[in-house]
Write a protein that holds these residues in place. Sequence first.
Motif, short mmCIF file in Angstrom:
data_model
loop_
_atom_site.label_atom_id
_atom_site.label_comp_id
_atom_site.label_asym_id
_atom_site.label_seq_id
_atom_site.Cartn_x
_atom_site.Cartn_y
_atom_site.Cartn_z
N UNK A 150 16.28 -9.93 -6.16
CA UNK A 150 14.65 -9.98 -5.97
C UNK A 150 13.75 -9.09 -5.34
N UNK A 151 14.02 -7.84 -5.67
CA UNK A 151 13.37 -6.49 -5.36
C UNK A 151 12.09 -6.35 -5.81
N UNK A 152 11.18 -6.02 -5.06
CA UNK A 152 9.89 -5.48 -5.52
C UNK A 152 9.37 -4.21 -5.42
N UNK A 153 10.11 -3.43 -4.48
CA UNK A 153 9.90 -2.11 -4.00
C UNK A 153 11.18 -1.46 -3.48
N UNK A 154 10.90 -0.23 -3.15
CA UNK A 154 12.14 0.48 -2.51
C UNK A 154 11.72 1.80 -1.89
N UNK A 155 12.45 2.35 -1.04
CA UNK A 155 12.07 3.40 -0.05
C UNK A 155 13.34 4.10 0.28
N UNK A 211 7.88 2.88 -5.50
CA UNK A 211 8.42 3.54 -4.24
C UNK A 211 7.30 3.41 -3.12
N UNK A 212 7.82 3.06 -2.05
CA UNK A 212 7.08 2.93 -0.82
C UNK A 212 7.69 3.93 0.41
N UNK A 213 6.47 4.61 0.99
CA UNK A 213 7.20 5.62 1.97
C UNK A 213 7.40 4.62 3.27
N UNK A 214 8.26 5.31 4.09
CA UNK A 214 8.86 6.88 4.12
C UNK A 214 10.02 6.71 3.74
N UNK A 215 10.37 8.08 3.20
CA UNK A 215 11.47 8.42 2.45
C UNK A 215 12.77 8.49 3.50
N UNK A 216 12.47 8.92 4.75
CA UNK A 216 13.36 9.10 5.92
C UNK A 216 12.86 8.19 7.13
#
Length: 219
Positions: A155-160, A171-176
Motif C-alpha cells: 500500500x505504498x504511496x511514496x518512498x524516501x 520520492x520524498x526527502x530526505x534521502x538520509x
Amino acid sequence: MLVLALDTSTPAVTAGVVRDGRELAVYTDTDGRKHGELLMPGVQAACREAGVTLKDLDAVVVGAGPGPFTGLRVGMVTAAALGDALGIPVHGVCSLDAIAATVVAAGTLTGNLLVATDARRREVYWAAYEAEGLRLTGPSVESPAALAERLPGLGLVAAAGTMVEQFGLPVRGPATPTPAGLVATADLAADRTAVPGPLEPLYLRRPDAVPPGERKAVS
C-alpha cells in the motif's frame, strides 16, 4: 533539551544540534570513505554554529543502522565515547525510522511509505511505514528485485532514501537521516528520565571478515 544527533549509516556523515525538536545547526558531508575523519570535525562545526559547547549537551542520539559495518561503527563508537566523557545518555535509533520520521513530520503522506538505502553488494536496506510513522515491516536487507516483488502488497504511496528511484514511487526527502528525525525517533520528550539500553548496531548480515580456521597439520 539540547541534543547532539549523529548518523554514519549511509555515505552521508551527519552531525547536528537539536533543541526541543528544532535544529540549531547541521553539518553534512557526503564523502562515504571518510566517516572517521569527518565526524568529529562535523560535531565541532555544528556546536560552533549553534553557539554551544559539548558540555552543554543533555543527550546524544545516534543512528544505529542498518548500515555497512565500517561506516556505521564510526558513528556509534563516537557517540558512546562522547556520552561516556560527558556523563550523558546515548540513545541508538533505527536510521530508516529517522528518515521516515522526517517525511511524516512534513504532513503530506496519504498512505504508506517505503524507506530504502544502499546496503552495497547490489542489495538495499529497507522498511515500510504507515502515514503516521509506525513501522509496518523491516528493517530488512535484500536485492532490489526481491523488494520490488513485495511492493504491490504494501500500500505504498511514496518512498524516501538513497535507493528508491528505481521503484516507480513518488520520492520524498530526505534521502538520509536528519538530526531532527533522529531525535524525534528517540522520543526524548516522552520521558527525559528514561535510561537508554545498550547501543546495538543493526548490521542485518554477518561481516565479511571471519576468524581464521585452524591450521592444517603439515605432513
